[in-house]
Design a protein around this motif. Structure first.
Motif, PDB file in Angstrom:
ATOM      1  N   ALA A  24      35.069  78.195  41.785  1.00 53.53           N
ATOM      2  CA  ALA A  24      35.430  77.439  40.582  1.00 53.53           C
ATOM      3  C   ALA A  24      34.330  76.462  40.186  1.00 53.53           C
ATOM      4  O   ALA A  24      34.037  76.297  38.999  1.00 53.53           O
ATOM      5  CB  ALA A  24      36.747  76.694  40.813  1.00 53.53           C
ATOM      6  N   ALA A  25      33.690  75.836  41.168  1.00 54.55           N
ATOM      7  CA  ALA A  25      32.597  74.907  40.879  1.00 54.55           C
ATOM      8  C   ALA A  25      31.414  75.617  40.236  1.00 54.55           C
ATOM      9  O   ALA A  25      30.657  75.008  39.477  1.00 54.55           O
ATOM     10  CB  ALA A  25      32.158  74.206  42.163  1.00 54.55           C
ATOM     11  N   HIS A  26      31.250  76.915  40.525  1.00 51.85           N
ATOM     12  CA  HIS A  26      30.185  77.702  39.925  1.00 51.85           C
ATOM     13  C   HIS A  26      30.658  78.449  38.678  1.00 51.85           C
ATOM     14  O   HIS A  26      30.018  79.393  38.221  1.00 51.85           O
ATOM     15  CB  HIS A  26      29.626  78.696  40.954  1.00 51.85           C
ATOM     16  CG  HIS A  26      28.774  78.055  41.984  1.00 51.85           C
ATOM     17  ND1 HIS A  26      29.275  77.571  43.171  1.00 51.85           N
ATOM     18  CD2 HIS A  26      27.443  77.777  41.992  1.00 51.85           C
ATOM     19  CE1 HIS A  26      28.303  77.057  43.882  1.00 51.85           C
ATOM     20  NE2 HIS A  26      27.181  77.156  43.185  1.00 51.85           N
ATOM     21  N   HIS A  27      31.799  78.020  38.154  1.00 53.31           N
ATOM     22  CA  HIS A  27      32.359  78.568  36.916  1.00 53.31           C
ATOM     23  C   HIS A  27      32.633  80.074  37.010  1.00 53.31           C
ATOM     24  O   HIS A  27      32.400  80.823  36.060  1.00 53.31           O
ATOM     25  CB  HIS A  27      31.472  78.260  35.709  1.00 53.31           C
ATOM     26  CG  HIS A  27      31.197  76.811  35.552  1.00 53.31           C
ATOM     27  ND1 HIS A  27      32.157  75.919  35.158  1.00 53.31           N
ATOM     28  CD2 HIS A  27      30.073  76.079  35.790  1.00 53.31           C
ATOM     29  CE1 HIS A  27      31.640  74.699  35.140  1.00 53.31           C
ATOM     30  NE2 HIS A  27      30.372  74.771  35.520  1.00 53.31           N
ATOM     31  N   ARG A  28      33.124  80.487  38.153  1.00 60.05           N
ATOM     32  CA  ARG A  28      33.546  81.864  38.352  1.00 60.05           C
ATOM     33  C   ARG A  28      35.065  81.940  38.227  1.00 60.05           C
ATOM     34  O   ARG A  28      35.767  80.964  38.445  1.00 60.05           O
ATOM     35  CB  ARG A  28      33.122  82.391  39.731  1.00 60.05           C
ATOM     36  CG  ARG A  28      31.646  82.339  39.970  1.00 60.05           C
ATOM     37  CD  ARG A  28      30.921  83.227  38.988  1.00 60.05           C
ATOM     38  NE  ARG A  28      29.491  83.162  39.261  1.00 60.05           N
ATOM     39  CZ  ARG A  28      28.581  83.807  38.587  1.00 60.05           C
ATOM     40  NH1 ARG A  28      28.941  84.574  37.588  1.00 60.05           N
ATOM     41  NH2 ARG A  28      27.318  83.701  38.887  1.00 60.05           N
ATOM     42  N   VAL A  29      35.548  83.105  37.912  1.00 58.32           N
ATOM     43  CA  VAL A  29      36.988  83.311  37.780  1.00 58.32           C
ATOM     44  C   VAL A  29      37.619  83.249  39.175  1.00 58.32           C
ATOM     45  O   VAL A  29      37.150  83.912  40.097  1.00 58.32           O
ATOM     46  CB  VAL A  29      37.291  84.673  37.117  1.00 58.32           C
ATOM     47  CG1 VAL A  29      38.792  84.926  37.056  1.00 58.32           C
ATOM     48  CG2 VAL A  29      36.670  84.730  35.733  1.00 58.32           C
ATOM     49  N   MET A  53      43.502  75.889  38.681  1.00 59.70           N
ATOM     50  CA  MET A  53      42.253  76.319  39.304  1.00 59.70           C
ATOM     51  C   MET A  53      42.178  77.845  39.381  1.00 59.70           C
ATOM     52  O   MET A  53      41.104  78.435  39.259  1.00 59.70           O
ATOM     53  CB  MET A  53      42.142  75.732  40.707  1.00 59.70           C
ATOM     54  CG  MET A  53      40.974  76.193  41.506  1.00 59.70           C
ATOM     55  SD  MET A  53      41.149  75.556  43.179  1.00 59.70           S
ATOM     56  CE  MET A  53      39.574  75.956  43.836  1.00 59.70           C
TER      57      MET A  53
END
Length: 144
Positions: A24-29, A53
């Motif tokens: 999530a911090a790396h903007h992944r699903v 999240m």
């Protein structure tokens, strides 16, 4: 890194939850498969879904839809299996639902249960019999 991360089980504090946080911090699903609400192994998944999240998924098709090509990898629409009487409406539906499954019932009893007049019940029983939903036995009317 992957396009998305699927978490199947995660406790309140777990490696799976940590991995999901990194994704999530790396903007992944981030996707989560919900387990029983009574399971301690599912608490993390439920909290991630509740907080926003993670997105809830229930099968592989939904995962592909969320990480695949937008508009091209859509999951098929889920439908419930058809049941006898699904297309019935009004009086026919009420009479069908009033029919006993094992024993027979008289027109008078069906009228009371269905909340219809005896004349309406007789007409509905004729239609239901033609459709294969009702049958007359020595004990009375029942489902076919």
């Amino acid at each position: 890194m992957t396009l998305g991360t699927v978490v199947v089980e995660a406790g309140r504090r777990s490696g799976s939850r940590n991995t999901a946080g990194t994704a999530a911090a790396h903007h992944r699903v981030v996707l989560a498969v919900p387990g029983p609400v009574t399971s301690i192994a599912s608490v993390g998944c439920h909290e991630m879904i509740r907080s926003g999240m993670a997105q809830l998924v229930t099968d592989a098709d939904e995962i592909v839809e969320l990480i695949g090509v937008m508009g091209a990898d859509l999951a098929p629409e889920k439908t419930a299996p058809p049941r006898a009487g699904d297309g019935l409406e009004g009086t026919d539906r009420r009479v069908f639902e009033a029919l006993p499954r094992r024993s027979g019932s008289s027109v008078e009893q069906l009228a009371v249960v269905a909340g219809e007049s005896e004349q309406s019940v007789r007409a509905a029983l004729g239609r239901l019999e033609l459709l294969g939903y009702a049958r007359r036995t020595d004990a009375g009317w029942r489902t076919a």
